[in-house]
Motif scaffolding. Sequence first.
Motif: not given
Length: 453
Positions: A300-303, A376-382, A407-409, A437-438
């Motif tokens: 499992f991981r962050l998207p 929501e946190w993602t696995n990507s750097s901005y 973060i998105r949404g 959140g995430f």
Amino acid sequence: MYMKKLFLLALVTLFMYSCGSGDRGQLVGVKGKKWYPEKPKGMALIPGGSFIMGKSEEDIADASDAPAKTVTVRAFYMDETEITNAEYRQFVEWVKDSIVRTNLAIMADMMGETPGNGGIGEYAFMDADTSNLSVYQKYMLENYTGMGETGYEGRMLNRRVDLEWNINDYPDEFYAEVMDSMYIPSEESYNGIRTINVQKLKFQYDWIDIQAAARDKKGSRKDHIKHEEIMIYPDTTVWIKDFSYSYNEPMHNDYFWHDAYGDYPVVGVSWKQAKAFCAWRSKYLNDYNRSKGKQPANQFRLPTEEEWEYAARGGIESGKYPWGGPYILNDRGCFMANFKPLRGDYAADEALYTVEAKSYEPNDYGLYNMAGNVSEWTNSSYDPNAYEYVSTMNPNTLDDDNQRKVIRGGSWKDVAYFLQVSTRDYEYQDTARSYIGFRTVQDYMGTDVTQSK
């Protein structure tokens, strides 16, 4: 004569091997266990496909960080909802249980107590009694355990006996000493209530930087194995720190631990804590699979933010919101997400803060609250220029040196602009907020599943 017998024996062995295998000398491949894809509980299958990522309309905020670009992502599972307080509490309780059992086992070892002696000895390491160990377990105990800072690494915890949390049921003074160390000092308690010292709740895990290892032609694999130790309890003070001159004490006191909020999204969790949760969830499932003789599941991981946007769109091309758009009201005049409408009328969408994770209507992929409720946190750097250089196949911008994570949404405290599926925002990875959140994803294995147009 001796050499002749050996030659005949070799011929017989070779003949028996070639004739008894059943493959008739053909290339048939190694036969493994029959494998069936298993959808994780509470997740939706997102079919792989291509989509136009980024702003398809005017960039009213003039952010200039999301130009339109066609990209392709592979199939994956995604949580139908944000990770809830109840789900994250399962993680916290597992960590607390493991730490207490470890401390009890160490105390039993120091006292020379073993199972069968009663008292704290019942919580001794499983390998304290070597008479019941297999040959392999004995070999591992003698050659590999204790090769760490504490000297107890690799020892097997006894999870078969229940922990006693009631002070009247403590079996002996050694048990009481260990349990006492887990609580806040008496001088920090009030109203006669001592609570668990959450700073002791740390989760340790290892991961390998595959990207770095693949590019390192001279280094060793072990050079890219990372060890993490993370305090995993959410920062409940975010409800106070995020807002000045505002009364949010009830949310600080009750939101995470009270059952009334069990189905609400967890907040106050940093990017690093979200990553730790993913590592624990992977371990928890695969420990079970291993005990049942099943094949391991993907981690499992962050998207990535591209996966997140693709899933949020729900298969709708050029949609402004997860439901398509461009409106934020449905045909009955009700708001379709939890956010800050009408210049700050928080109650207009029937919610003041967060709402239950399965609120409002899901998008066409069956995902709830991909707009609003919590970001929501993602696995990507901005990186504002990321869309200019990322790959068009499974793009991802993850830079360990860049602590700004996407973060998105949008959330319950954001205006409608941040609810748009193409809007990008970020926060620093060690920061926790009352509105972030995430949710997690898992790669899909097996026959490819793609979006039909």
